[in-house]
Scaffold this motif. Structure first.
Motif, PDB file in Angstrom:
ATOM      1  N   ILE A 164     -52.966   3.776 -98.630  1.00 25.28           N
ATOM      2  CA  ILE A 164     -51.651   4.109 -99.187  1.00 25.28           C
ATOM      3  C   ILE A 164     -50.785   4.635 -98.056  1.00 25.28           C
ATOM      4  N   GLY A 165     -49.540   4.136 -97.990  1.00 26.17           N
ATOM      5  CA  GLY A 165     -48.629   4.628 -96.960  1.00 26.17           C
ATOM      6  C   GLY A 165     -48.975   4.086 -95.588  1.00 26.17           C
ATOM      7  N   THR A 166     -48.611   4.858 -94.563  1.00 28.45           N
ATOM      8  CA  THR A 166     -48.832   4.438 -93.181  1.00 28.45           C
ATOM      9  C   THR A 166     -50.281   4.663 -92.779  1.00 28.45           C
ATOM     10  N   GLU A 167     -50.680   3.973 -91.726  1.00 32.16           N
ATOM     11  CA  GLU A 167     -52.044   4.120 -91.228  1.00 32.16           C
ATOM     12  C   GLU A 167     -52.307   5.539 -90.756  1.00 32.16           C
ATOM     13  N   ALA A 168     -51.258   6.191 -90.244  1.00 36.92           N
ATOM     14  CA  ALA A 168     -51.425   7.551 -89.730  1.00 36.92           C
ATOM     15  C   ALA A 168     -51.718   8.557 -90.839  1.00 36.92           C
ATOM     16  N   SER A 169     -51.258   8.257 -92.064  1.00 39.74           N
ATOM     17  CA  SER A 169     -51.481   9.195 -93.165  1.00 39.74           C
ATOM     18  C   SER A 169     -52.933   9.249 -93.593  1.00 39.74           C
ATOM     19  N   ARG A 170     -53.688   8.172 -93.298  1.00 40.06           N
ATOM     20  CA  ARG A 170     -55.123   8.106 -93.609  1.00 40.06           C
ATOM     21  C   ARG A 170     -55.389   8.409 -95.090  1.00 40.06           C
ATOM     22  N   GLN A 171     -54.502   7.910 -95.960  1.00 40.66           N
ATOM     23  CA  GLN A 171     -54.685   8.079 -97.395  1.00 40.66           C
ATOM     24  C   GLN A 171     -55.165   6.756 -97.998  1.00 40.66           C
ATOM     25  N   TRP A 172     -56.185   6.851 -98.850  1.00 43.57           N
ATOM     26  CA  TRP A 172     -56.758   5.672 -99.505  1.00 43.57           C
ATOM     27  C   TRP A 172     -56.833   5.907-101.013  1.00 43.57           C
TER      28      TRP A 172
END
Length: 736
Positions: A412-420
């Motif tokens: 979810i969101g950008t790769e930097a957010s590291r949200q799945w």
């Protein structure tokens, strides 16, 4: 054909007026069919007539489907032919007696309806397989040759039969096929005469007058000479028992399905399935004891019976009597019928058992493979194995559909957010563990994960995998928030055997968050407020369940809107305009404020004025609706009174005319009081009426009304009953 229920009682007048004519039509249809089925089965010709007589009289008298007509059926042709080839005809009669006894057991044990627990696609495929087998057999006879013992042999022998065809047989058989295929297209008056009768009589007359040298039906002796007791088998009792079971099951299923179909054709008494089994079993016992073929309910004869106007079971009984009279007195006529003519009749009957409507339905419902495999198994193996294979595949597909959970895993969101986010929807069992493990394995270490668990069934194996993965992921620095939206919860799995729970209803715009959202996991984002969590969870559920459905309605609205109405209502959270008006995107141009008020000129609110101007001049709405509601805080505040200088008190001053009208006995208020509304709700209804009047006096609205371009109306949403009430200047119209 539908008949009035009042005409289904049994009396002499009904029998003479309706049942006697109908029985004659059914007799004319059943006669050639019975002869053809006997020949296709490899049985004596008279065995078909004996079965027709017994089916009509015995099953018609004792059965539980009053308008169903029984006799020898094409659905058992393949089975009977195989039994006769293996055991001989008289032992086959013994098997028929045994099948009848088993059917009586079905009826007495009151499990007859269990025979309907067969997937319709398997039944349709079974009939199609039987039809193909019959057509493959009889095409050889139509060409003047001999049918073979199996479908594969009939296929391989077909080129030879075509090369060595007898033109006279082909002419007569082709004539019958042509008549049968064209008969349904003729005018209704012509079709009152049964097509099979016309085809067989016409082919017989042409054969006689043209002096064609082709094979004809051969009968040894008369009807009474054909009556014969069955013989006991000399051995191989296992195969005999299997034959009894096969005949009993197929005859029962075909009879019950036919009874269900007949029930849909009329409005008289419904079928008693257990009694129908008693009638069918009795008929099979007597038919077998007399030297006849197995008996079932036959949809062709039964539909003809209903269409011909039959009102009682007397029609089915009389049709058996007419066949008996014909068999005893007019046997010589039967011997004039060409074999090729009956072959043509059976080829058409076989082809008609393969229905394109059934194939299309199987394709739409995802059952086409079940249909195709069952047909091929019936044709190239045998009927019992084919049905068994079809049922097994149908059950496997049902299990697969029921237990297969939908599992998705995506960032979810950008790769930097590291949200799945991992979404699991449906029934989650050990069968889904490979896919679940794959989805969990895609999540990178230290990611912040949300698992949306929307399940109605969850076993311990799945629960254990999720808990173990959660523990390992958090130990490596990640976070896992589990939102259990469904009714089956992880914590319950180790405590008791799993059971199915109904998934909570989350209809878009109907069910509040609290009815389906659960408290977020302790490891959820601590910076997000509880309110924001609810909204985010709702947005996620919208994306999962409703975004795709809504998208198709947004295509034409992407560049502009064309609403039908301006909807002015209260800001109260309990009023959902699109729900109470069953409307969607692009239908309502909505204004919401406290108390659903239209400010006066002396205390004007430019937002309402701007919305009115835009809706009328730019959007061209055809109506304006003012909608109030019960238990309104603004109306309660008006009644309580307030002298402070708050923004709320200043705003509510726009409702002063409504309060004055209410206290002076406005008709809408009196009408609301008579309807049982409380004082605050009475004021709310008067307020709607006053706001409608205010709009009608508005310069812009008034001109549009005068030009016939606009209408203004009032509504009131009663929260207690969830009903919407019309409001006018004279009162309310409460729905009953």
């Amino acid at each position: 054909m539908h008949m009035p229920a009042a005409l289904t009682s049994f009396n002499a007048r009904d029998v003479v007026r309706y049942d006697v004519p109908a029985s004659l039509v059914v007799f004319l249809v059943a006669l050639p069919l019975s002869l053809g089925i006997a020949i296709a089965s490899g049985a004596p010709v008279m065995a078909g007539l004996i079965a027709a007589v017994v089916g009509g009289i015995v099953a018609g008298s004792l059965g539980g489907a009053p308008l169903q007509v029984s006799g020898p059926a094409a659905g058992l042709t393949v089975v009977v032919a195989e039994l006769i080839a293996n055991f001989g005809f008289k032992v086959t009669c013994f098997i028929t007696v045994g099948a009848g006894m088993l059917q009586i057991v079905f009826g007495l044990s009151r499990i007859a309806q269990a025979a309907l627990a067969i997937a319709p696609v398997v039944v349709h495929a079974m009939l199609a397989g039987i039809g193909i087998t019959i057509a493959l057999q009889q095409i050889h006879v139509l060409l003047g040759g001999q049918s073979q013992s199996s479908a594969m042999e009939n296929l391989t022998a077909l080129p030879g039969s075509i090369i060595d065809l007898h033109w006279a047989d082909l002419l007569i058989g082709g004539l019958v096929v042509a008549v049968m295929l064209t008969w349904p297209t003729l005018p209704a008056k012509v079709r009152k005469v049964p097509g099979p009768l016309v085809a067989i009589v016409g082919a017989t007359l042409i054969t006689m007058f043209a002096g064609l040298n082709i094979d004809k039906i051969s009968i040894d002796g008369n009807f009474f000479d054909a009556l014969a007791l069955p013989e006991l088998p000399s051995g191989n009792w296992g195969a005999v028992v299997l034959g009894v079971l096969t005949v009993a099951l197929i005859a029962s299923v075909e009879s019950l399905l036919s009874a269900v179909a007949v029930d849909k054709m009329h409005t008289g008494p419904r079928s008693d399935f257990n009694r129908e089994m008693l009638g069918q079993g009795s008929a099979n016992m007597i038919s077998g004891m007399a030297g006849g073929l197995p008996v079932t309910g036959v949809i062709v004869r039964s539909s003809t019976n209903v269409a011909s106007g039959a009102r009682t079971r007397a029609s089915a009984i009389l049709h058996g009597v007419w066949i008996l009279i014909f068999s005893v007195l007019l046997t010589a006529l039967v011997e004039q019928i060409p074999m090729a003519a009956l072959a043509g009749l059976l080829v058409v009957i076989g082809i008609q058992l393969v229905k394109t409507a059934h194939m299309k339905l199987a394709l739409k419902t995802g059952d086409l493979w079940v249909y195709v495999i069952t047909v091929l198994a019936v044709v190239f193996l045998n009927l019992l194995e084919g049905v068994g294979i079809g049922l097994a595949i149908a059950v496997l597909i049902v299990v697969w559909r029921v237990v297969r959970a939908q599992i998705t895993s995506a960032p979810i969101g950008t790769e930097a957010s590291r949200q799945w986010q991992i979404t699991i929807h449906g029934s989650l069992s050990f069968l889904a563990l490979p896919r679940l493990s794959k989805a969990l394995g895609r999540v990178p270490a230290q990611a912040r994960v949300t698992i949306n668990l929307d399940t109605d069934f969850l076993d311990n194996a799945a629960s254990e995998m999720i808990e173990d993965w959660k523990w390992a992921h958090e130990a490596n620095g990640g976070t896992v928030a589990i939102e259990e939206i469904g009714q089956a919860h992880l914590a319950d799995a180790p405590k008791a055997p799993p059971k199915r729970h109904p998934v909570a209803t989350k209809a878009l715009g109907l069910a509040p968050w609290k009815t389906w959202q659960h408290r977020p996991d302790a490891n959820a984002d601590p910076d997000a407020s509880p309110i924001l969590r609810s909204i985010k969870s709702g947005v996620q559920e919208y994306h999962r369940s409703n975004a795709d459905a809504l998208l198709e309605h947004m295509t034409d609205l992407s560049d502009s809107q064309d609403p039908d109405s301006l909807f002015l209502t209260c800001a109260d959270s309990r009023v959902v305009p699109n729900v109470i008006t069953s409307s969607g995107p692009g239908d309502l141009f909505t204004i919401r404020n406290i108390g659903n008020l239209v400010p006066t000129e002396t205390n004007q609110d430019t937002s309402v004025e701007a919305a009115l101007e835009f809706a009328i001049n730019n959007l061209g709405v055809s109506s304006i609706v003012v909608c109030g509601h019960s238990s309104c805080g603004a109306m309660k505040g008006l009644l309580a009174g307030s002298d402070d200088d708050s923004a709320l008190s200043s705003w509510l001053s726009n409702a002063a005319p409504s309060l004055a009208a209410f206290r002076s006995g406005h008709p809408a208020g009196r009408s609301a009081a008579e309807a049982g509304f409380c004082e605050a709700d009475q004021l709310a209804i008067v307020n709607v009426a006053i706001q409608v009047q205010t709009l009608q006096r508005h310069p812009l609205v008034g001109r549009a009304i005068a030009d016939g371009k606009l209408r203004v109306a009032g509504l009131f949403f009663d929260i207690t009953t969830a009903r919407v009430i019309d409001v006018s200047s004279t009162g309310v119209a409460v729905p009953t």
